[in-house]
Scaffold this active site. Sequence first.
Site: not given
Length: 554
Positions: A158, A198, A206, A291, A399, A446, A487, A489-490, A523
């Site tokens: 990002d 964002h 996060d 998104e 996305k 996602t 990708e 989601a979790l 990630r």
Amino acid sequence: MMGLQFVQAGKLAGVTAAAVATAPVVMAASQAMPLRGVSPSGAFRSLECRPCRLKGVYTPASTPYESRGRMVVMVDRDRTAENSPLVGSSMDTVDDKQVVDITGRLPERDFAGTPYVPVYVMLPLGVVNMKCELVDPDGLLKQLRLLKSINVDGVMVDCWWGIVEAHAPQEYNWSGYKRLFQIVRELKLKLQVVMSFHECGGNVGDDVCIPLPHWVAEIGRTNPDMFFTDKEGRRNPECLTWGIDKERILRGRTAVEVYFDYMRSFRVEFDEFFEDGVISEIEIGLGPCGELRYPSYPVKHGWRYPGIGEFQCYDQYLMKSLRRAAEARGHSFWARGPDNAGNYNSRPHETGFFCDGGDYDGYYGRFFLGWYSQVLVDHADRVLSLSKLAFEGTRIAAKVSGIHWWYKTASHAAELTAGFYNPCNRDGYSSIAAMLKKHDAALNFTCVELRTLDQHEDFPEALADPEGLVWQVLNAAWDVSIPVASENALPCHDRDGYNKILENAKPFNDPDGRHLSAFTYLRLSPVLMERRNFLEFERFVKRMHGEAVLDLQT
């Protein structure tokens, strides 16, 4: 269902179409079967879904990977094919039906020789700090070398607006990103870069806080209508409302001009990385979490899964747009949001707007939802037009979030509040796919690792269907021939999750040979780098690349 029944045993609570795709018997299209779920007490309960609710049920042929307990399948003896993978040498007979006991791990697909799907890994959210300095470059280099050693194709990062243009308009600091990109290039990895317009912080996953630029927040203190607003007047500073896309309130610039200037600065600053092909894709942030959606389910305002969320159109700029649309329709009294749509944590049946036969499908409801969803598409259209100009010659992507809860209801309430006009009698993703096609943009989606059965076990009341949603969205994109990336989601570290991703990445027996253009793993973390998890991830990467693995469970 003709000749096929499922009997509860152990933890198994329900079976999706994907879970029995290898069986020789299928449901007749003209027959409807009540979907089964588990109440919190574990007892059966019928969801009594109407046939229209099955619009998006996942149906492509695929290979199941793991049973979650003892599953007993009753198959009509005279309809059983000799080569059925469900039929073994040991079977019982009950009421002239053969009973097959399936336990343990079911066969895995062999992906050797299948299309090569590139695998990227998202870098930590705080890899670059608020001073635009690369955090722990030595530790990062060590991790990237390990990723390179298992042939990961590249990484995603990002580029935060709140870091780069933090203090004053058009004063950009790219220093930390330049150092990062140099490391990536030296390792001969590729880069997917996200233009992140964002705020980071306050959402699931996060672990750092990166607000919008300081000078933008200053303007917001005197003009809070520049942020999305709910019906109670609560502002959400995660991102700017699309109502100011063309309003010159940001020190003389519109929001779209601010985004374009930022992207143009990036393109000039990193020209060498574009020219030598290190940057393979630019993903354009189009809303909260990057998104394309409204911030309809903010945790900071009390939302909890599986609440339906709330409409986010009550800032003065979007309300002005709604008034214009109502007047153009000849019904100025429609210039309002729904007054019976519940709150963030409502269930669809508790509201007059989203319940079966509710106002969402009436004259006003159709007008409002048409306007609300078109604002979303128009925003993406404007920003991607300039993105294509800024990044000519490089693939751009958008996305789209996977709002899978309440998918098995008629209204699809959670999708509606997020801006996806996708009730059971309408395809809400075809217009988004067509808009992306216009700009030669890829769609990044996602939740490809989620299984519908798991959702029914954990949250049966949510009537979720991630598999049905994924299949609908992927096909909406494939139907207009645009690249589809995805990708998780979790966080995902287990073989079941990886197998589900593979199943979606390369659909079984697709006559057109369609597959994902890329997959980005969420990630990079110390947990991923643990030996057992890393070996499982390496196995997954090989299968995504179409390589053989030696330990297939067959």
